[in-house]
Scaffold this motif. Structure first.
Motif, PDB file in Angstrom:
ATOM      1  N   HIS B  77     -20.768  39.342 -36.009  1.00  9.30           N
ATOM      2  CA  HIS B  77     -20.079  38.434 -35.062  1.00  9.30           C
ATOM      3  C   HIS B  77     -18.841  38.604 -34.876  1.00  9.30           C
ATOM      4  CE1 HIS B  77     -20.042  34.922 -32.489  1.00  9.30           C
ATOM      5  NE2 HIS B  77     -18.980  34.458 -32.993  1.00  9.30           N
ATOM      6  N   ILE B  78     -18.114  38.692 -33.986  1.00  4.77           N
ATOM      7  CA  ILE B  78     -16.917  38.870 -33.815  1.00  4.77           C
ATOM      8  C   ILE B  78     -16.062  37.954 -33.121  1.00  4.77           C
ATOM      9  CG2 ILE B  78     -14.856  40.917 -33.398  1.00  4.77           C
ATOM     10  CD1 ILE B  78     -17.386  42.772 -32.987  1.00  4.77           C
ATOM     11  N   ASN B  79     -15.205  37.347 -33.854  1.00  2.00           N
ATOM     12  CA  ASN B  79     -14.306  36.204 -32.954  1.00  2.00           C
ATOM     13  C   ASN B  79     -12.893  36.851 -32.427  1.00  2.00           C
ATOM     14  OD1 ASN B  79     -16.044  34.192 -33.796  1.00  2.00           O
ATOM     15  ND2 ASN B  79     -15.143  34.104 -35.707  1.00  2.00           N
ATOM     16  N   SER B  80     -12.567  36.206 -31.402  1.00  2.00           N
ATOM     17  CA  SER B  80     -11.267  36.454 -30.716  1.00  2.00           C
ATOM     18  C   SER B  80     -10.987  38.061 -30.585  1.00  2.00           C
ATOM     19  CB  SER B  80     -10.112  35.865 -31.563  1.00  2.00           C
ATOM     20  OG  SER B  80     -10.460  34.672 -32.007  1.00  2.00           O
ATOM     21  N   LEU B  81     -11.810  38.338 -29.882  1.00  3.19           N
ATOM     22  CA  LEU B  81     -11.995  39.991 -29.863  1.00  3.19           C
ATOM     23  C   LEU B  81     -10.406  40.657 -29.409  1.00  3.19           C
ATOM     24  CD1 LEU B  81     -15.306  40.590 -28.516  1.00  3.19           C
ATOM     25  CD2 LEU B  81     -14.447  41.810 -30.146  1.00  3.19           C
ATOM     26  N   GLU B  82      -9.892  41.771 -29.756  1.00  3.16           N
ATOM     27  CA  GLU B  82      -8.846  42.447 -29.554  1.00  3.16           C
ATOM     28  C   GLU B  82      -9.113  43.573 -28.917  1.00  3.16           C
ATOM     29  OE1 GLU B  82      -6.655  42.356 -33.082  1.00  3.16           O
ATOM     30  OE2 GLU B  82      -6.374  40.123 -33.141  1.00  3.16           O
ATOM     31  N   LEU B  83      -7.874  44.299 -28.382  1.00  5.39           N
ATOM     32  CA  LEU B  83      -8.199  45.459 -27.755  1.00  5.39           C
ATOM     33  C   LEU B  83      -8.580  46.791 -28.742  1.00  5.39           C
ATOM     34  CD1 LEU B  83      -5.318  45.819 -25.218  1.00  5.39           C
ATOM     35  CD2 LEU B  83      -7.669  45.403 -24.653  1.00  5.39           C
ATOM     36  N   GLY B  84      -8.106  46.501 -29.920  1.00  2.00           N
ATOM     37  CA  GLY B  84      -8.389  47.468 -31.144  1.00  2.00           C
ATOM     38  C   GLY B  84      -9.752  47.210 -31.618  1.00  2.00           C
ATOM     39  N   ASP B  85     -10.545  46.324 -31.091  1.00  2.00           N
ATOM     40  CA  ASP B  85     -11.716  46.297 -31.738  1.00  2.00           C
ATOM     41  C   ASP B  85     -12.714  47.259 -30.928  1.00  2.00           C
ATOM     42  OD1 ASP B  85     -11.265  43.006 -32.151  1.00  2.00           O
ATOM     43  OD2 ASP B  85     -10.791  44.389 -33.402  1.00  2.00           O
ATOM     44  N   SER B  86     -12.367  47.865 -29.780  1.00  2.00           N
ATOM     45  CA  SER B  86     -13.288  48.752 -29.093  1.00  2.00           C
ATOM     46  C   SER B  86     -13.476  50.007 -30.025  1.00  2.00           C
ATOM     47  CB  SER B  86     -12.351  49.087 -27.781  1.00  2.00           C
ATOM     48  OG  SER B  86     -11.907  48.126 -26.984  1.00  2.00           O
ATOM     49  N   ALA B  87     -14.583  50.159 -29.990  1.00  2.00           N
ATOM     50  CA  ALA B  87     -15.220  51.166 -31.075  1.00  2.00           C
ATOM     51  C   ALA B  87     -16.792  51.432 -30.707  1.00  2.00           C
ATOM     52  CB  ALA B  87     -14.991  50.934 -32.562  1.00  2.00           C
ATOM     53  N   VAL B  88     -17.334  52.122 -31.495  1.00  2.00           N
ATOM     54  CA  VAL B  88     -18.763  52.006 -31.743  1.00  2.00           C
ATOM     55  C   VAL B  88     -19.153  51.639 -33.168  1.00  2.00           C
ATOM     56  CG1 VAL B  88     -20.659  53.397 -31.327  1.00  2.00           C
ATOM     57  CG2 VAL B  88     -18.961  54.255 -30.391  1.00  2.00           C
ATOM     58  N   TYR B  89     -20.151  50.495 -33.030  1.00  2.00           N
ATOM     59  CA  TYR B  89     -20.665  49.763 -34.375  1.00  2.00           C
ATOM     60  C   TYR B  89     -22.122  50.434 -34.711  1.00  2.00           C
ATOM     61  CZ  TYR B  89     -16.136  47.197 -33.725  1.00  2.00           C
ATOM     62  OH  TYR B  89     -15.005  46.875 -33.764  1.00  2.00           O
ATOM     63  N   PHE B  90     -22.094  50.823 -35.906  1.00  2.00           N
ATOM     64  CA  PHE B  90     -23.236  51.356 -36.261  1.00  2.00           C
ATOM     65  C   PHE B  90     -23.987  50.447 -37.490  1.00  2.00           C
ATOM     66  CE2 PHE B  90     -23.928  55.232 -33.869  1.00  2.00           C
ATOM     67  CZ  PHE B  90     -22.759  55.701 -33.606  1.00  2.00           C
ATOM     68  N   CYS B  91     -25.243  49.979 -37.082  1.00  2.00           N
ATOM     69  CA  CYS B  91     -25.944  49.370 -38.095  1.00  2.00           C
ATOM     70  C   CYS B  91     -26.682  50.604 -39.208  1.00  2.00           C
ATOM     71  CB  CYS B  91     -26.756  48.481 -37.472  1.00  2.00           C
ATOM     72  SG  CYS B  91     -27.784  47.362 -38.710  1.00  2.00           S
ATOM     73  N   ALA B  92     -27.040  50.283 -40.409  1.00  2.70           N
ATOM     74  CA  ALA B  92     -27.552  51.434 -40.920  1.00  2.70           C
ATOM     75  C   ALA B  92     -28.297  50.550 -42.336  1.00  2.70           C
ATOM     76  CB  ALA B  92     -26.719  52.449 -41.545  1.00  2.70           C
ATOM     77  N   SER B  93     -29.170  51.269 -42.735  1.00  4.58           N
ATOM     78  CA  SER B  93     -29.768  50.721 -43.869  1.00  4.58           C
ATOM     79  C   SER B  93     -30.171  51.805 -44.932  1.00  4.58           C
ATOM     80  CB  SER B  93     -31.246  49.949 -43.651  1.00  4.58           C
ATOM     81  OG  SER B  93     -32.244  50.950 -43.146  1.00  4.58           O
ATOM     82  N   SER B  94     -30.363  51.360 -46.225  1.00  5.23           N
ATOM     83  CA  SER B  94     -31.067  52.363 -47.073  1.00  5.23           C
ATOM     84  C   SER B  94     -32.088  51.564 -48.336  1.00  5.23           C
ATOM     85  CB  SER B  94     -29.763  52.741 -48.070  1.00  5.23           C
ATOM     86  OG  SER B  94     -29.123  51.825 -48.791  1.00  5.23           O
ATOM     87  N   GLN B  95     -32.698  52.392 -48.994  1.00  7.90           N
ATOM     88  CA  GLN B  95     -33.819  51.639 -49.497  1.00  7.90           C
ATOM     89  C   GLN B  95     -33.182  50.407 -50.824  1.00  7.90           C
ATOM     90  OE1 GLN B  95     -37.258  52.729 -49.715  1.00  7.90           O
ATOM     91  NE2 GLN B  95     -37.145  50.546 -50.815  1.00  7.90           N
ATOM     92  N   ASP B  96     -32.188  50.860 -51.326  1.00  8.74           N
ATOM     93  CA  ASP B  96     -31.409  49.887 -52.055  1.00  8.74           C
ATOM     94  C   ASP B  96     -29.932  50.037 -52.241  1.00  8.74           C
ATOM     95  OD1 ASP B  96     -33.096  51.226 -54.871  1.00  8.74           O
ATOM     96  OD2 ASP B  96     -30.779  51.610 -54.498  1.00  8.74           O
ATOM     97  N   LYS B  97     -29.154  49.661 -53.057  1.00  8.37           N
ATOM     98  CA  LYS B  97     -27.936  49.794 -53.168  1.00  8.37           C
ATOM     99  C   LYS B  97     -27.295  50.921 -53.852  1.00  8.37           C
ATOM    100  CE  LYS B  97     -26.961  46.185 -56.805  1.00  8.37           C
ATOM    101  NZ  LYS B  97     -26.181  45.168 -56.849  1.00  8.37           N
ATOM    102  N   GLY B  98     -28.067  51.572 -54.653  1.00  6.83           N
ATOM    103  CA  GLY B  98     -27.564  52.451 -55.555  1.00  6.83           C
ATOM    104  C   GLY B  98     -27.202  53.440 -54.821  1.00  6.83           C
ATOM    105  N   TRP B  99     -25.960  54.310 -55.451  1.00  9.52           N
ATOM    106  CA  TRP B  99     -25.376  55.478 -54.992  1.00  9.52           C
ATOM    107  C   TRP B  99     -26.392  56.500 -54.608  1.00  9.52           C
ATOM    108  CZ3 TRP B  99     -21.625  56.046 -59.895  1.00  9.52           C
ATOM    109  CH2 TRP B  99     -20.795  54.882 -59.975  1.00  9.52           C
TER     110      TRP B  99
END
Lengths: 113, 114
Positions: B77-99
């Motif tokens: 969720h993004i509040n009070s959007l600004e011009l600089g927020d223009s971008a591509v946002y990618f969601c991602a996932s992995s099996q767990d948090k390990g390196w």
């Protein structure tokens, strides 16, 4: 200076040529090295994954890691027009909470028929 | 079946508005991420959640608030959007948090703030 440097290209090659891509990095703690391919208007998809130094081959793709030089490479043999995309190198393994990838800026590759 | 799916794919909105991007993964992974790709193609991590718990928060303005109702969903969720927020946002996932865990990306959400 960014942690991971990658020539943005574009790199233009004729079909069938070998494409050679590389990245340099500054953080010696990186242990895991990846190459992602990103087509226009799409998400990055994992191509190659290498742990520590060495070579890895998968079909037409070969990934090399030289940790002593902080240098990684990706070679694409017998390039096809469908290989035209942006190639992103990514690395992880620094002592940070959680699995965090640090990306290069990507190299745009054009394979001409 | 799309492994990591996010909606909307394209979003054009005015400055000052509040907007949300939704993400779902059907891979059974424990860890989800939001990455931002700027106009120069640099992908940078914003947040990471493991089993609904925030584990990475990378110097992102407070206007950005991730929410994970369960481990298969991570919304942004993004509040009070600004011009600089223009971008591509990618969601991602992995099996767990390990390196070294392989990270799988969604198709991206193109946000344009006008």
């Amino acid at each position: 200076q960014k942690e991971v440097e990658q020539d943005p290209g574009p790199l233009s090659v004729p079909e069938g040529a070998i494409v050679s891509l590389n990245c340099t990095y500054s953080n010696s703690a990186f242990q895991y090295f990846m190459w992602y391919r990103q087509y226009s208007r799409k998400g990055p998809e994992l191509l190659m994954y290498t742990y520590s130094s060495g070579n890895k081959e998968d079909g037409r793709f070969t990934a090399q890691v030289d940790k002593s030089s902080k240098y990684i490479s990706l070679f694409i043999r017998d390039s096809q027009p469908s290989d035209s995309a942006t190639y992103l190198c990514a690395m992880s393994g620094i002592k940070a909470a959680g699995n965090k990838l640090t990306f290069g800026g990507g190299t745009r590759v054009l394979v001409k028929p | 079946d799309t492994a990591v799916s996010q909606t909307p794919k394209y979003l054009v909105t005015q400055m000052g508005n509040d907007k949300s991007i939704k993400c779902e993964q059907n891979l059974g992974h424990d860890t989800m991420y939001w990455y931002k790709q700027d106009s120069k193609k640099f992908l940078k991590i914003m947040f990471s959640y493991n089993n609904k718990e925030l584990i990475i928060n990378e110097t992102v303005p407070n206007r950005f608030s991730p929410k994970s109702p369960d481990k298969a969903h991570l919304n942004l969720h993004i509040n009070s959007l600004e011009l600089g927020d223009s971008a591509v946002y990618f969601c991602a996932s992995s099996q767990d948090k390990g390196w070294g865990n392989t990270i799988y990306f969604g198709e991206g959400s193109w946000l344009t703030v006008v």
